[in-house]
Design a protein around this motif. Structure first.
Motif, PDB file in Angstrom:
ATOM      1  N   GLU A 143      91.275  40.543 -32.419  1.00 48.80           N
ATOM      2  CA  GLU A 143      91.579  41.886 -32.910  1.00 48.80           C
ATOM      3  C   GLU A 143      90.363  42.805 -32.867  1.00 48.80           C
ATOM      4  OE1 GLU A 143      93.457  41.778 -36.724  1.00 48.80           O
ATOM      5  OE2 GLU A 143      94.879  40.198 -36.147  1.00 48.80           O
ATOM      6  N   CYS A 144      89.242  42.286 -32.396  1.00 47.11           N
ATOM      7  CA  CYS A 144      88.025  43.094 -32.315  1.00 47.11           C
ATOM      8  C   CYS A 144      87.883  43.701 -30.916  1.00 47.11           C
ATOM      9  CB  CYS A 144      86.813  42.249 -32.682  1.00 47.11           C
ATOM     10  SG  CYS A 144      86.756  41.831 -34.451  1.00 47.11           S
ATOM     11  N   ASP A 165      79.395  38.069 -24.694  1.00 47.70           N
ATOM     12  CA  ASP A 165      80.797  38.194 -25.097  1.00 47.70           C
ATOM     13  C   ASP A 165      80.743  38.726 -26.524  1.00 47.70           C
ATOM     14  OD1 ASP A 165      83.471  38.082 -25.584  1.00 47.70           O
ATOM     15  OD2 ASP A 165      83.720  35.954 -25.126  1.00 47.70           O
ATOM     16  N   LEU A 166      80.765  40.030 -26.636  1.00 45.43           N
ATOM     17  CA  LEU A 166      80.563  40.717 -27.907  1.00 45.43           C
ATOM     18  C   LEU A 166      81.863  41.389 -28.319  1.00 45.43           C
ATOM     19  CD1 LEU A 166      78.565  41.669 -30.097  1.00 45.43           C
ATOM     20  CD2 LEU A 166      77.916  43.549 -28.575  1.00 45.43           C
ATOM     21  N   ARG A 167      82.350  41.070 -29.519  1.00 46.38           N
ATOM     22  CA  ARG A 167      83.594  41.647 -30.034  1.00 46.38           C
ATOM     23  C   ARG A 167      83.271  42.367 -31.341  1.00 46.38           C
ATOM     24  NH1 ARG A 167      87.620  38.365 -27.593  1.00 46.38           N
ATOM     25  NH2 ARG A 167      86.647  37.406 -25.756  1.00 46.38           N
ATOM     26  N   LEU A 168      83.291  43.686 -31.290  1.00 49.04           N
ATOM     27  CA  LEU A 168      82.875  44.481 -32.444  1.00 49.04           C
ATOM     28  C   LEU A 168      84.030  44.759 -33.392  1.00 49.04           C
ATOM     29  CD1 LEU A 168      80.462  47.053 -30.770  1.00 49.04           C
ATOM     30  CD2 LEU A 168      79.878  44.928 -31.955  1.00 49.04           C
ATOM     31  N   ASP A 169      83.705  44.798 -34.668  1.00 43.60           N
ATOM     32  CA  ASP A 169      84.662  45.156 -35.714  1.00 43.60           C
ATOM     33  C   ASP A 169      85.161  46.576 -35.447  1.00 43.60           C
ATOM     34  OD1 ASP A 169      85.985  45.862 -38.048  1.00 43.60           O
ATOM     35  OD2 ASP A 169      84.397  45.160 -39.386  1.00 43.60           O
ATOM     36  N   PRO A 170      86.483  46.783 -35.309  1.00 44.10           N
ATOM     37  CA  PRO A 170      86.987  48.135 -35.027  1.00 44.10           C
ATOM     38  C   PRO A 170      86.543  49.174 -36.048  1.00 44.10           C
ATOM     39  CG  PRO A 170      88.726  46.517 -34.742  1.00 44.10           C
ATOM     40  CD  PRO A 170      87.557  45.784 -35.342  1.00 44.10           C
ATOM     41  N   ALA A 171      86.274  48.751 -37.286  1.00 47.57           N
ATOM     42  CA  ALA A 171      85.857  49.696 -38.321  1.00 47.57           C
ATOM     43  C   ALA A 171      84.464  50.247 -38.068  1.00 47.57           C
ATOM     44  CB  ALA A 171      85.908  49.032 -39.698  1.00 47.57           C
ATOM     45  N   THR A 172      83.708  49.622 -37.145  1.00 49.72           N
ATOM     46  CA  THR A 172      82.325  50.051 -36.913  1.00 49.72           C
ATOM     47  C   THR A 172      82.094  50.574 -35.498  1.00 49.72           C
ATOM     48  OG1 THR A 172      81.516  47.862 -36.207  1.00 49.72           O
ATOM     49  CG2 THR A 172      81.556  48.308 -38.575  1.00 49.72           C
ATOM     50  N   VAL A 173      83.184  50.927 -34.776  1.00 49.36           N
ATOM     51  CA  VAL A 173      83.011  51.424 -33.408  1.00 49.36           C
ATOM     52  C   VAL A 173      83.580  52.832 -33.218  1.00 49.36           C
ATOM     53  CG1 VAL A 173      82.906  49.152 -32.351  1.00 49.36           C
ATOM     54  CG2 VAL A 173      85.117  50.277 -32.603  1.00 49.36           C
ATOM     55  N   GLY A 174      83.729  53.568 -34.299  1.00 47.27           N
ATOM     56  CA  GLY A 174      84.206  54.946 -34.166  1.00 47.27           C
ATOM     57  C   GLY A 174      83.296  55.795 -33.312  1.00 47.27           C
ATOM     58  N   TRP A 175      82.006  55.450 -33.265  1.00 51.41           N
ATOM     59  CA  TRP A 175      81.047  56.210 -32.454  1.00 51.41           C
ATOM     60  C   TRP A 175      81.428  56.221 -30.980  1.00 51.41           C
ATOM     61  CZ3 TRP A 175      79.169  52.714 -28.974  1.00 51.41           C
ATOM     62  CH2 TRP A 175      79.172  51.369 -29.355  1.00 51.41           C
ATOM     63  N   ALA A 176      82.110  55.161 -30.515  1.00 57.41           N
ATOM     64  CA  ALA A 176      82.510  55.106 -29.110  1.00 57.41           C
ATOM     65  C   ALA A 176      83.573  56.138 -28.774  1.00 57.41           C
ATOM     66  CB  ALA A 176      83.018  53.714 -28.767  1.00 57.41           C
ATOM     67  N   PRO A 180      81.762  58.708 -35.332  1.00 57.43           N
ATOM     68  CA  PRO A 180      80.948  57.737 -36.076  1.00 57.43           C
ATOM     69  C   PRO A 180      81.279  57.760 -37.559  1.00 57.43           C
ATOM     70  CG  PRO A 180      79.645  59.670 -35.497  1.00 57.43           C
ATOM     71  CD  PRO A 180      80.948  59.798 -34.761  1.00 57.43           C
ATOM     72  N   ALA A 181      81.207  56.601 -38.196  1.00 61.08           N
ATOM     73  CA  ALA A 181      81.526  56.503 -39.621  1.00 61.08           C
ATOM     74  C   ALA A 181      80.398  57.025 -40.491  1.00 61.08           C
ATOM     75  CB  ALA A 181      81.825  55.049 -39.981  1.00 61.08           C
ATOM     76  N   ASN A 182      79.181  57.155 -39.946  1.00 61.85           N
ATOM     77  CA  ASN A 182      78.009  57.608 -40.691  1.00 61.85           C
ATOM     78  C   ASN A 182      77.707  56.702 -41.884  1.00 61.85           C
ATOM     79  OD1 ASN A 182      77.139  60.037 -39.244  1.00 61.85           O
ATOM     80  ND2 ASN A 182      79.135  60.866 -39.841  1.00 61.85           N
ATOM     81  N   VAL A 183      77.954  55.414 -41.690  1.00 58.87           N
ATOM     82  CA  VAL A 183      77.643  54.412 -42.707  1.00 58.87           C
ATOM     83  C   VAL A 183      76.344  53.690 -42.359  1.00 58.87           C
ATOM     84  CG1 VAL A 183      78.430  52.250 -43.767  1.00 58.87           C
ATOM     85  CG2 VAL A 183      80.061  54.105 -43.347  1.00 58.87           C
ATOM     86  N   GLY A 184      76.056  53.580 -41.060  1.00 56.08           N
ATOM     87  CA  GLY A 184      74.862  52.855 -40.633  1.00 56.08           C
ATOM     88  C   GLY A 184      75.104  51.362 -40.559  1.00 56.08           C
ATOM     89  N   ARG A 185      76.241  50.950 -40.043  1.00 53.70           N
ATOM     90  CA  ARG A 185      76.556  49.522 -39.905  1.00 53.70           C
ATOM     91  C   ARG A 185      77.358  49.283 -38.632  1.00 53.70           C
ATOM     92  NH1 ARG A 185      76.673  44.959 -42.885  1.00 53.70           N
ATOM     93  NH2 ARG A 185      75.938  46.110 -44.709  1.00 53.70           N
ATOM     94  N   ILE A 186      76.964  48.243 -37.890  1.00 51.71           N
ATOM     95  CA  ILE A 186      77.730  47.743 -36.742  1.00 51.71           C
ATOM     96  C   ILE A 186      77.766  46.226 -36.872  1.00 51.71           C
ATOM     97  CG2 ILE A 186      77.835  47.531 -34.239  1.00 51.71           C
ATOM     98  CD1 ILE A 186      76.481  50.204 -33.983  1.00 51.71           C
ATOM     99  N   GLN A 187      78.934  45.629 -36.714  1.00 46.83           N
ATOM    100  CA  GLN A 187      79.052  44.184 -36.883  1.00 46.83           C
ATOM    101  C   GLN A 187      80.144  43.641 -35.975  1.00 46.83           C
ATOM    102  OE1 GLN A 187      79.790  44.039 -41.117  1.00 46.83           O
ATOM    103  NE2 GLN A 187      82.008  44.232 -40.868  1.00 46.83           N
ATOM    104  N   GLY A 188      80.080  42.337 -35.728  1.00 45.27           N
ATOM    105  CA  GLY A 188      81.081  41.738 -34.866  1.00 45.27           C
ATOM    106  C   GLY A 188      80.801  40.280 -34.586  1.00 45.27           C
ATOM    107  N   TRP A 189      81.576  39.741 -33.646  1.00 45.01           N
ATOM    108  CA  TRP A 189      81.458  38.366 -33.189  1.00 45.01           C
ATOM    109  C   TRP A 189      80.600  38.326 -31.922  1.00 45.01           C
ATOM    110  CZ3 TRP A 189      83.773  34.686 -36.236  1.00 45.01           C
ATOM    111  CH2 TRP A 189      84.818  35.105 -37.066  1.00 45.01           C
ATOM    112  N   PHE A 190      79.822  37.239 -31.764  1.00 43.83           N
ATOM    113  CA  PHE A 190      78.914  37.155 -30.624  1.00 43.83           C
ATOM    114  C   PHE A 190      78.944  35.763 -29.998  1.00 43.83           C
ATOM    115  CE2 PHE A 190      75.024  36.126 -28.477  1.00 43.83           C
ATOM    116  CZ  PHE A 190      74.662  37.281 -27.800  1.00 43.83           C
TER     117      PHE A 190
END
Length: 283
Positions: A143-144, A165-176, A180-190
């Motif tokens: 789902e990422c 193989d990077l799968r980012l949390d959808p909540a942290t990819v609004g910048w794409a 951008p969420a303006n929270v200062g966080r990006i996270q995901g599976w690697f």
């Protein structure tokens, strides 16, 4: 996917070094073009190259427990040499330095990275854990957002993303999407794209693998690392890693980026902090 072995993994080829028979403590290698981001080779990959040289010098202390790198100038694809010096060698811990060099335009050696590290053996550490830390809550991998959905401009300036193989949390990819969420966080599976399983040296790469958190602050562009320190806590289990990058303070044109890396067994296997230069304004 077939798991890559240490002999055919792109990562192991990228950090491979041979001792220089004419200069004790000196190791020679080649930085590949596939590990570039922005104006130079990725800082985590460079730290892993230097760490590999120190591992070869300290066979009885195979793992970095704490390693700090100061980036003096961008590194580029091509020949590289690493000079090491053992400062202290104890029973369970050794301290050493490494300097990574490439030739400048005139052919003179130019220091690009200087490292200070403490080495030991992660597998020999006690299993006791007392922590208030918790792994980031992520949607399931499927789902990422994978890099196949990344903006072409991002891939153009970050060739190394094709190694992941990077799968980012959808909540942290609004910048794409320009949001951008303006929270200062990006996270995901690697994972590494060729299936090579994580180990302590690979964790040094992972600590600098995600897009800069400044993307989530609406600041696209290259964010060159000034200093990166990684603390390694355990040998990672095979499988997906959970990675979280965050910043709490951007000031004076610089920001810190804190990283946590959790393995498939739910252990916090590495933590890092880096100081980086904020991207320059676009336009």
């Amino acid at each position: 996917m077939t798991t890559a072995t240490a002999t055919d993994s792109e990562f192991d080829q990228a950090i491979a070094l041979e001792p220089d028979p004419g200069a004790p403590g000196r190791h020679l290698g080649e930085l590949g073009a596939g590990w570039q981001i922005g104006g130079g080779v990725n800082g985590g990959l460079l730290l892993a190259v230097a760490a590999n040289a120190l591992r070869q010098e300290l066979p009885e202390h195979p793992d970095p427990l704490s390693i700090s790198g100061y980036y003096l100038a961008p590194s580029t694809p091509g020949p590289v040499s690493v000079r090491t010096e053992t400062v202290r060698r104890g029973r369970s811990l050794a301290t050493a330095t490494a300097s990574l060099y490439q030739d400048d335009a005139q052919g003179a050696p130019m220091e690009k990275l200087r490292v200070l590290a403490s080495y030991g053996e992660l597998a020999a550490l006690t299993g006791e854990v007392r922590t208030s830390a918790a792994p980031p809550e992520l949607p399931p991998v499927q789902e990422c957002v994978g890099m196949e959905h990344a903006p072409p401009a991002l891939i153009e300036q970050a060739a190394l993303l094709e190694r992941f193989d990077l799968r980012l949390d959808p909540a942290t990819v609004g910048w794409a999407l320009g949001q951008p969420a303006n929270v200062g966080r990006i996270q995901g599976w690697f994972k590494l794209a060729d299936g090579r399983e994580p180990d302590p040296l690979a964790l040094l790469l992972v600590a600098d693998a995600l897009p800069p958190v400044t993307f989530d602050l609406g600041m696209p562009g290259w964010a060159p690392t000034i200093e990166l320190t990684v603390h390694l806590r355990a040998v990672p289990a095979a499988g997906w890693l959970r990675v979280s990058h965050a910043t709490r303070n951007l000031a004076g044109g610089y920001f810190e980026e804190d990283c946590e890396i959790w393995d498939s067994a739910g252990r916090l296997v590495a933590q890092s902090r880096q100081l980086a230069r904020a991207p320059r304004a676009q336009g």
